[in-house]
Design a protein around this motif. Structure first.
Motif, mmCIF file in Angstrom:
data_model
loop_
_atom_site.group_PDB
_atom_site.id
_atom_site.type_symbol
_atom_site.label_atom_id
_atom_site.label_comp_id
_atom_site.label_asym_id
_atom_site.label_seq_id
_atom_site.Cartn_x
_atom_site.Cartn_y
_atom_site.Cartn_z
ATOM 1 N N LEU A 92 0.815 -1.216 0.000
ATOM 2 C CA LEU A 92 0.000 0.000 0.000
ATOM 3 C C LEU A 92 0.845 1.261 0.000
ATOM 4 O O LEU A 92 0.362 2.332 -0.392
ATOM 5 C CB LEU A 92 -0.949 -0.015 1.200
ATOM 6 N N VAL A 93 2.104 1.169 0.401
ATOM 7 C CA VAL A 93 2.973 2.343 0.352
ATOM 8 C C VAL A 93 3.178 2.804 -1.092
ATOM 9 O O VAL A 93 3.470 3.980 -1.342
ATOM 10 C CB VAL A 93 4.329 2.052 1.035
ATOM 11 N N ASP A 94 3.005 1.905 -2.036
ATOM 12 C CA ASP A 94 3.131 2.246 -3.457
ATOM 13 C C ASP A 94 1.795 2.647 -4.069
ATOM 14 O O ASP A 94 1.697 2.840 -5.283
ATOM 15 C CB ASP A 94 3.706 1.054 -4.238
ATOM 16 N N GLY A 95 0.750 2.719 -3.240
ATOM 17 C CA GLY A 95 -0.574 3.056 -3.732
ATOM 18 C C GLY A 95 -0.827 4.550 -3.717
ATOM 19 O O GLY A 95 0.097 5.369 -3.732
ATOM 20 N N LEU A 96 -2.096 4.909 -3.660
ATOM 21 C CA LEU A 96 -2.517 6.306 -3.767
ATOM 22 C C LEU A 96 -3.424 6.644 -2.594
ATOM 23 O O LEU A 96 -4.388 5.926 -2.318
ATOM 24 C CB LEU A 96 -3.261 6.523 -5.084
ATOM 25 N N VAL A 97 -3.097 7.740 -1.902
ATOM 26 C CA VAL A 97 -3.950 8.242 -0.826
ATOM 27 C C VAL A 97 -4.918 9.256 -1.415
ATOM 28 O O VAL A 97 -4.500 10.219 -2.061
ATOM 29 C CB VAL A 97 -3.116 8.883 0.301
ATOM 30 N N VAL A 98 -6.215 9.016 -1.216
ATOM 31 C CA VAL A 98 -7.260 9.910 -1.704
ATOM 32 C C VAL A 98 -8.164 10.241 -0.523
ATOM 33 O O VAL A 98 -8.831 9.354 0.026
ATOM 34 C CB VAL A 98 -8.087 9.267 -2.832
ATOM 35 N N ASP A 99 -8.152 11.509 -0.115
ATOM 36 C CA ASP A 99 -8.883 11.912 1.087
ATOM 37 C C ASP A 99 -8.440 11.018 2.247
ATOM 38 O O ASP A 99 -7.247 10.878 2.481
ATOM 39 C CB ASP A 99 -10.392 11.872 0.833
ATOM 40 N N ASP A 100 -9.372 10.396 2.943
ATOM 41 C CA ASP A 100 -9.004 9.543 4.082
ATOM 42 C C ASP A 100 -9.019 8.063 3.706
ATOM 43 O O ASP A 100 -9.396 7.197 4.495
ATOM 44 C CB ASP A 100 -9.941 9.792 5.265
ATOM 45 N N THR A 101 -8.595 7.766 2.478
ATOM 46 C CA THR A 101 -8.531 6.378 2.016
ATOM 47 C C THR A 101 -7.178 6.124 1.375
ATOM 48 O O THR A 101 -6.468 7.043 0.970
ATOM 49 C CB THR A 101 -9.628 6.065 0.978
ATOM 50 N N VAL A 102 -6.841 4.825 1.247
ATOM 51 C CA VAL A 102 -5.657 4.424 0.508
ATOM 52 C C VAL A 102 -6.081 3.357 -0.493
ATOM 53 O O VAL A 102 -6.886 2.470 -0.177
ATOM 54 C CB VAL A 102 -4.542 3.909 1.442
ATOM 55 N N ARG A 103 -5.527 3.451 -1.717
ATOM 56 C CA ARG A 103 -5.888 2.527 -2.794
ATOM 57 C C ARG A 103 -4.684 1.649 -3.131
ATOM 58 O O ARG A 103 -3.564 2.126 -3.228
ATOM 59 C CB ARG A 103 -6.347 3.295 -4.031
ATOM 60 N N CYS A 104 -4.961 0.376 -3.340
ATOM 61 C CA CYS A 104 -3.909 -0.598 -3.622
ATOM 62 C C CYS A 104 -3.395 -0.425 -5.050
ATOM 63 O O CYS A 104 -4.187 -0.308 -5.986
ATOM 64 C CB CYS A 104 -4.437 -2.018 -3.424
ATOM 65 N N PRO A 105 -2.066 -0.458 -5.249
ATOM 66 C CA PRO A 105 -1.521 -0.269 -6.588
ATOM 67 C C PRO A 105 -1.753 -1.449 -7.522
ATOM 68 O O PRO A 105 -1.721 -1.282 -8.741
ATOM 69 C CB PRO A 105 -0.014 -0.073 -6.333
ATOM 70 N N TRP A 106 -1.982 -2.635 -6.974
ATOM 71 C CA TRP A 106 -2.086 -3.799 -7.838
ATOM 72 C C TRP A 106 -3.460 -3.927 -8.482
ATOM 73 O O TRP A 106 -3.577 -4.010 -9.703
ATOM 74 C CB TRP A 106 -1.753 -5.068 -7.064
#
Length: 510
Positions: free
Chosen positions: A60-74
């Motif tokens: 998840l460190v390679d993902g995207l933070v959007v507002d108060d969420t985190v998105r998985c890069p895979w």
């Protein structure tokens, strides 16, 4: 235990880090009590959650933070940073969360917080239905049942599936599981205890004969009738069948179910030569899996390039070259004319040795039940923005649903696993009266050997393809545009860019 700790990355967060080491909007991976932890800072707030996605373990460190969420890069799962809740498929399980404390310009991670049960949301339309019936045991049907219970729905849930197996992780059937790299205990979406524990009446191996819309009943093929207050149709799609001589021979397969994958694996163990008919995503994933098992693989397809209709000529040429590098032999612009016990005869007159044949020539939505019930259909079951069909109280999701896509402005039907899961969850909310429009951007991924392809959006046609990066170098972003507007984006090893493209489509800024 020492070996596990030796693999942990970053600082021990229980001992603290300097606040300055975590910039506003930044992410940092460390560990606490032997578990990898992701820290995210948003202004004065600092969140601590599991560092890996609960779906397939994406970082998840390679993902995207959007507002108060985190998105998985895979695979674009999305999680609430405050509660850890899985907000979007393909993830179903929440992330663990830890308490965080700031002292003297340092950040300390404390105890793991207890998992919180989601609070039931108040319906906007009054009382909840007493019984919800779900027809179909695939991605959409399971996601709906799971979300109903996650929303603290207390009524009856009856899930009817004509499959003999409980809901499974279908994408794996043509990927790692078929290749022999994933054990079978990875395949069920949940173990069998899940259904009893959550009061889900899962009825396997049962066919639905018809739906009586007026009476609010489902007629089963065994003669039983089941009353419902709300109904979700999630019957999915079925593989198109070959109609050539020899198509019904025992070494000729399609791939849709766990049983199909098991049969292919059983025959592949004693086979040397495989012929795959069709250069679709399923066909080429099967080709890659069988090559991984050491079989000689030939792919026969009528088009000039594999997957050109979906991904265009540039990506099509790359995918062909990738498979040829791995030993696959293509026979493009050709078709199978007949199949014998040991050979496939092609329309061109060539013959191919075949111990096993897999047909991946497309699927068709299973809309017969909907049509017989009098529901509106058009190459799928027509639904509104809330996924409700032309009959009040009856919803449709997954491969059969044709919905008004807010991004393209068209009615579309998409055969993607993640879309089906997200629609099932949205339909569940709407059956409980929450009036939530389905506005998610379509997403899918495909795996070929060690090369993943991510695709966001939906482009049934385009007038321009823009390529950033180098497709052959496996580092690219490809935009499919029509009338100057981005319809879809495909990427190879550009995970954050894929997430950013999805977000831009959501916000209408693509």
């Amino acid at each position: 235990m020492a070996d596990d700790h030796s693999k942990l990355k970053g600082p021990d967060l229980a001992l603290g880090i300097a606040l300055a080491d975590l910039a506003d909007g930044g992410k940092l991976v460390g560990h606490c009590d032997g578990e990898p932890v992701l820290l995210v800072r948003r202004g004065a707030e600092i969140f601590a959650v599991s560092a890996t996605c609960s779906h397939y373990g994406g970082p998840l460190v390679d993902g995207l933070v959007v507002d108060d969420t985190v998105r998985c890069p895979w695979h674009h799962a999305c999680f609430d940073l405050l509660t850890g809740e899985a907000l979007r498929a393909p993830a179903l399980s929440p992330l663990a969360c830890w308490s965080v404390e700031r002292r003297d310009e340092r950040i300390f991670v404390g105890e793991k917080r207890k998992k919180l049960s989601p609070t039931a949301r108040e319906s906007k339309t009054g009382a909840s239905p007493e019984r919800i019936a779900i027809v179909g045991g695939g991605a959409a049907g399971f996601a709906a049942a799971e979300r109903l219970r996650r929303e603290q729905y207390q009524g009856d849930i009856v899930m009817i599936s004509d499959d003999e197996a409980p809901p499974v992780d279908r994408p794996n059937l043509s990927k790692d599981y078929l290749a022999g790299k994933a054990p079978e205990d990875w395949i069920p979406l949940r173990n069998e205890n899940f259904y009893a524990k959550n009061g889900i009446d899962l009825r396997l191996g049962i066919k639905v004969a018809s739906i009586d819309v007026g009476a609010g009943e489902v007629a089963l093929a065994n003669g039983a009738r089941l009353a419902f207050d709300k109904l979700l149709l999630a019957t999915g799609a079925e593989p198109m069948r070959l109609t050539i001589p020899g198509a019904d021979m025992p070494h000729v397969h399609t791939l849709r179910s766990l049983a199909d994958s098991r049969r292919i694996i059983a025959q592949a163990s004693a086979a040397r030569h495989a012929v795959v008919l069709g250069a679709s995503f399923i066909g080429l994933e099967v080709a890659a899996a069988l090559r991984t098992r050491g079989l000689e693989v030939h792919v026969v397809a009528p088009g000039e390039r594999p997957m050109e209709r979906v991904l265009g000529p540039q990506m099509g040429d790359f995918i062909r070259a990738l498979h040829e590098e791995n030993g696959v032999v293509f026979h493009l612009g050709d078709r199978a004319a007949s199949i014998s016990a040991s050979e496939v005869l092609l329309s061109s007159g060539s013959t191919l040795v075949a111990d096993i044949v897999v047909a991946g020539i497309g699927v068709r939505p299973r809309v017969d039940i909907a049509e017989t019930a009098g529901l509106a259909t058009d190459r799928g079951v027509l639904v509104n923005a809330y996924l409700e069909t032309s009959a009040s109280g009856i919803y449709a999701a997954g491969d059969i649903a044709r919905w008004p896509d807010s991004h393209s402005g068209e009615n579309i039907r998409v055969e993607h696993w993640v879309v089906a899961q997200r629609q099932g969850a949205t339909a569940a909310l709407n059956m409980l009266g929450h009036r939530k429009k389905f506005t998610d951007v379509p997403f899918f991924w495909s795996q070929h050997y060690d090369v993943p392809i991510n695709y966001v959006g939906h482009a049934e046609g385009w007038d321009k393809i823009e390529v950033e990066g180098d497709i052959a170098a496996r580092d690219c972003l490809v935009r499919y545009k029509r009338g100057g507007q981005v319809q879809a984006v495909a990427t190879i090893f550009c995970d954050v860019e894929s997430l950013e493209a999805e977000l831009a489509m959501e916000r209408g800024t693509a």
